[in-house]
Design a protein around this motif. Structure first.
Motif, PDB file in Angstrom:
ATOM      1  N   PRO A 232      46.587  56.895  38.698  1.00 31.45           N
ATOM      2  CA  PRO A 232      45.766  56.370  39.437  1.00 31.45           C
ATOM      3  C   PRO A 232      46.066  55.777  40.737  1.00 31.45           C
ATOM      4  O   PRO A 232      47.141  55.309  40.786  1.00 31.45           O
ATOM      5  CB  PRO A 232      45.099  55.108  38.409  1.00 31.45           C
ATOM      6  CG  PRO A 232      45.321  55.549  37.113  1.00 31.45           C
ATOM      7  CD  PRO A 232      46.802  56.328  37.478  1.00 31.45           C
ATOM      8  N   PRO A 233      45.458  56.003  41.770  1.00 28.16           N
ATOM      9  CA  PRO A 233      45.878  55.303  43.102  1.00 28.16           C
ATOM     10  C   PRO A 233      46.046  53.684  42.913  1.00 28.16           C
ATOM     11  O   PRO A 233      45.331  53.017  42.444  1.00 28.16           O
ATOM     12  CB  PRO A 233      45.056  56.016  44.019  1.00 28.16           C
ATOM     13  CG  PRO A 233      43.566  55.798  43.489  1.00 28.16           C
ATOM     14  CD  PRO A 233      44.014  56.441  42.058  1.00 28.16           C
ATOM     15  N   LYS A 234      46.688  53.072  44.062  1.00 31.40           N
ATOM     16  CA  LYS A 234      46.549  51.610  44.204  1.00 31.40           C
ATOM     17  C   LYS A 234      45.452  51.452  45.069  1.00 31.40           C
ATOM     18  O   LYS A 234      44.906  52.135  45.874  1.00 31.40           O
ATOM     19  CB  LYS A 234      47.894  51.192  44.843  1.00 31.40           C
ATOM     20  CG  LYS A 234      49.129  51.504  43.903  1.00 31.40           C
ATOM     21  CD  LYS A 234      50.496  50.911  44.534  1.00 31.40           C
ATOM     22  CE  LYS A 234      51.564  50.967  43.567  1.00 31.40           C
ATOM     23  NZ  LYS A 234      51.899  52.476  43.244  1.00 31.40           N
ATOM     24  N   GLN A 235      44.954  50.423  44.993  1.00 31.18           N
ATOM     25  CA  GLN A 235      43.737  49.746  45.731  1.00 31.18           C
ATOM     26  C   GLN A 235      43.904  50.063  47.058  1.00 31.18           C
ATOM     27  O   GLN A 235      42.979  50.316  47.982  1.00 31.18           O
ATOM     28  CB  GLN A 235      43.328  48.363  45.164  1.00 31.18           C
ATOM     29  CG  GLN A 235      41.975  47.678  45.984  1.00 31.18           C
ATOM     30  CD  GLN A 235      40.702  48.303  45.582  1.00 31.18           C
ATOM     31  OE1 GLN A 235      40.883  48.817  44.373  1.00 31.18           O
ATOM     32  NE2 GLN A 235      39.972  48.579  46.600  1.00 31.18           N
ATOM     33  N   SER A 268      36.535  52.609  44.438  1.00 31.61           N
ATOM     34  CA  SER A 268      36.750  51.453  43.522  1.00 31.61           C
ATOM     35  C   SER A 268      36.212  51.458  42.264  1.00 31.61           C
ATOM     36  O   SER A 268      36.862  51.231  41.187  1.00 31.61           O
ATOM     37  CB  SER A 268      36.522  50.106  44.218  1.00 31.61           C
ATOM     38  OG  SER A 268      37.196  49.970  45.433  1.00 31.61           O
ATOM     39  N   ILE A 269      34.900  51.751  42.231  1.00 37.09           N
ATOM     40  CA  ILE A 269      34.343  52.260  41.042  1.00 37.09           C
ATOM     41  C   ILE A 269      34.912  53.239  40.121  1.00 37.09           C
ATOM     42  O   ILE A 269      35.081  53.066  38.829  1.00 37.09           O
ATOM     43  CB  ILE A 269      32.886  52.499  41.346  1.00 37.09           C
ATOM     44  CG1 ILE A 269      32.087  51.452  41.856  1.00 37.09           C
ATOM     45  CG2 ILE A 269      32.075  53.087  39.988  1.00 37.09           C
ATOM     46  CD1 ILE A 269      30.601  51.799  42.276  1.00 37.09           C
ATOM     47  N   SER A 270      35.272  54.314  40.697  1.00 33.92           N
ATOM     48  CA  SER A 270      36.240  55.387  39.904  1.00 33.92           C
ATOM     49  C   SER A 270      37.295  54.850  39.588  1.00 33.92           C
ATOM     50  O   SER A 270      38.012  55.171  38.424  1.00 33.92           O
ATOM     51  CB  SER A 270      36.478  56.591  40.732  1.00 33.92           C
ATOM     52  OG  SER A 270      35.193  57.360  41.271  1.00 33.92           O
ATOM     53  N   LEU A 271      38.017  54.133  40.402  1.00 27.88           N
ATOM     54  CA  LEU A 271      39.310  53.410  39.989  1.00 27.88           C
ATOM     55  C   LEU A 271      39.322  52.486  38.663  1.00 27.88           C
ATOM     56  O   LEU A 271      40.199  52.580  37.602  1.00 27.88           O
ATOM     57  CB  LEU A 271      39.878  52.719  40.941  1.00 27.88           C
ATOM     58  CG  LEU A 271      41.441  52.170  40.979  1.00 27.88           C
ATOM     59  CD1 LEU A 271      42.469  53.306  40.392  1.00 27.88           C
ATOM     60  CD2 LEU A 271      41.738  51.357  42.191  1.00 27.88           C
ATOM     61  N   ARG A 272      38.101  51.768  38.728  1.00 29.16           N
ATOM     62  CA  ARG A 272      38.087  50.937  37.595  1.00 29.16           C
ATOM     63  C   ARG A 272      37.538  51.273  36.402  1.00 29.16           C
ATOM     64  O   ARG A 272      37.888  50.950  35.230  1.00 29.16           O
ATOM     65  CB  ARG A 272      36.663  49.733  37.839  1.00 29.16           C
ATOM     66  CG  ARG A 272      37.107  48.868  38.827  1.00 29.16           C
ATOM     67  CD  ARG A 272      36.092  47.557  38.936  1.00 29.16           C
ATOM     68  NE  ARG A 272      34.906  48.126  39.401  1.00 29.16           N
ATOM     69  CZ  ARG A 272      34.427  48.207  40.793  1.00 29.16           C
ATOM     70  NH1 ARG A 272      35.227  47.663  41.744  1.00 29.16           N
ATOM     71  NH2 ARG A 272      33.020  48.344  40.995  1.00 29.16           N
ATOM     72  N   ASN A 273      36.710  52.497  36.374  1.00 32.69           N
ATOM     73  CA  ASN A 273      36.576  53.567  35.251  1.00 32.69           C
ATOM     74  C   ASN A 273      37.471  54.278  34.844  1.00 32.69           C
ATOM     75  O   ASN A 273      37.506  54.819  33.574  1.00 32.69           O
ATOM     76  CB  ASN A 273      35.193  54.701  35.799  1.00 32.69           C
ATOM     77  CG  ASN A 273      33.771  53.711  35.980  1.00 32.69           C
ATOM     78  OD1 ASN A 273      33.886  52.497  35.564  1.00 32.69           O
ATOM     79  ND2 ASN A 273      33.283  54.491  36.621  1.00 32.69           N
ATOM     80  N   GLY A 274      38.729  54.626  35.387  1.00 32.95           N
ATOM     81  CA  GLY A 274      40.086  55.120  35.125  1.00 32.95           C
ATOM     82  C   GLY A 274      39.639  56.688  35.058  1.00 32.95           C
ATOM     83  O   GLY A 274      40.328  57.239  34.531  1.00 32.95           O
ATOM     84  N   THR A 275      38.769  57.091  36.102  1.00 32.48           N
ATOM     85  CA  THR A 275      38.620  58.518  36.534  1.00 32.48           C
ATOM     86  C   THR A 275      39.293  58.905  37.795  1.00 32.48           C
ATOM     87  O   THR A 275      39.434  59.986  37.951  1.00 32.48           O
ATOM     88  CB  THR A 275      37.040  58.745  36.271  1.00 32.48           C
ATOM     89  OG1 THR A 275      36.373  58.011  37.474  1.00 32.48           O
ATOM     90  CG2 THR A 275      36.486  58.442  34.852  1.00 32.48           C
TER      91      THR A 275
END
Length: 372
Positions: A232-235, A268-275
């Motif tokens: 996953p990338p960083k914010q 950010s939503i994709s990042l929170r979902n882990g996808t």
């Protein structure tokens, strides 16, 4: 009568009972007006001037004349089940509606995702609304609106009871969703339709929506493959990834089964979902939203972003992860004019083909529609 013409006018009315289930008690009474048929028998050929122009066709045995054309069945059905004669109510869904909603979903199709989401949708009143339509105090339709952002509303799960179709239920629910979204300050409404669902596409176009994207499905059987690591990338890397997407002409981001404007909030939503994934050694060279579809048992991604070499590497990494998990295939959906189509085909991807109801075949995929 003039010219000794014997005339008969017949009004044929047919009463049917349509059985709609195996239960003999569940029958639907239908009254069909076939038409008004006039028949004239002539004992001698009448004078042409004594007959209306449309009735000048005759012979020595008589003639048939259709005074009222046989109505089109769709029009006839609408006349029989007109909403103007029946009361329809559309309101916010309540927990007490669950049993009727589950019965409706089961009647529409098997394996629908709605039973897994419905309770959360009804409880969540902050980011959307679930609607039910009731006709004569019977639940006949549902729909759900989810606010993706302050600008975009996402429409989904519009279902109509099969015995209540062609009554305007779907149109009424769609309009209610649009009205609610407008009152909530949303400027755009979007929805997804399978590429082969021509009926829904036609109704959506009639409701004022325009198709803004068509993504075709490519798939590949998994196998052992050497691929780089992904993570996953960083914010703080998300703004760079948005710039990368914009440079590649990508402005829509599909994640968690919904289509967002491609911005930092969507990533950010994709990042929170882990996808959301990037290459570990080049975190801003490409990105891919990889989701797992339980029903199809596959990893699936939409519209890779980046240079061809980087896209090839991240797709191979997706295949490697799927193979290690024992999944039989992976799928990528992208636009037909995507610059990454040759890259995927070189990796062994092929267009997925589905059979239509009339015996033809077409490439599988989805369409995205928008109302502004």
């Amino acid at each position: 009568l003039p010219n000794r013409v014997l005339q008969y006018h017949l009004l044929i009315q047919v009463r049917l009972q349509l059985r709609i289930s195996a239960d003999p008690r569940r029958v639907l009474p239908v009254e069909v007006l076939v038409g008004c048929v006039g028949w004239s028998r002539c004992t001698k050929p009448p004078s042409k001037l004594s007959m209306p122009k449309k009735r000048r066709k005759y012979d020595q045995w008589g003639y048939w004349h259709l005074f009222t054309p046989l109505p089109d069945f769709d029009i006839l059905e609408k006349n029989m089940f007109s909403n103007r004669r029946r009361h329809m109510e559309i309101r916010r869904a309540q927990p007490s509606d669950r049993k009727a909603v589950m019965a409706l979903v089961a009647a529409v199709s098997e394996g629908d995702y709605i039973p897994y989401c419905w309770d959360d949708w009804v409880d969540d009143t902050a980011t959307g609304i679930s609607l039910v339509a009731r006709l004569d105090h019977r639940l006949v339709g549902i729909a759900h609106v989810h606010f993706l952002s302050k600008r975009v509303a996402w429409f989904q799960a519009l279902r109509v009871l099969p015995t209540a179709r062609r009554m305007g239920v779907g149109k009424a629910l769609s309009q209610a969703c649009l009205d609610y979204s407008a009152r909530a300050g949303r400027q755009v409404a979007r929805l997804l339709i399978d590429i082969d669902n021509h009926a829904s596409r036609s109704l959506t176009a009639q409701a004022g929506f325009s198709m803004i994207a068509e993504w075709l499905r490519l798939e590949k059987a998994t196998g052992p493959v050497s691929a780089p690591d992904i993570e996953p990338p960083k914010q703080e890397q998300l703004p760079r990834l948005v710039e990368l997407a914009q440079a590649n002409g990508v402005n829509l981001w599909h994640t968690d089964w919904e289509t967002y404007d491609l911005d930092v909030e969507a990533l950010s939503i994709s990042l929170r979902n882990g996808t959301l994934h990037v290459l570990a050694d080049s975190p801003t060279a490409t990105m891919l939203d990889i989701s797992y579809d339980e029903e199809d048992e596959e990893y699936r991604a939409y519209n890779p972003v980046g240079e061809p070499m980087a896209v090839s590497q991240i797709v191979q990494a997706m295949e490697s992860a799927a193979y290690e998990r024992g999944l039989p295939r992976i799928a990528v959906l992208l636009a037909a004019d995507s610059p990454h189509l040759p890259t995927l085909q070189q990796l062994g991807f092929e267009f997925a083909v589905i059979n239509t109801g009339n015996g033809d075949s077409m490439i599988d995929g989805v369409t995205i529609w928008e109302y502004t």
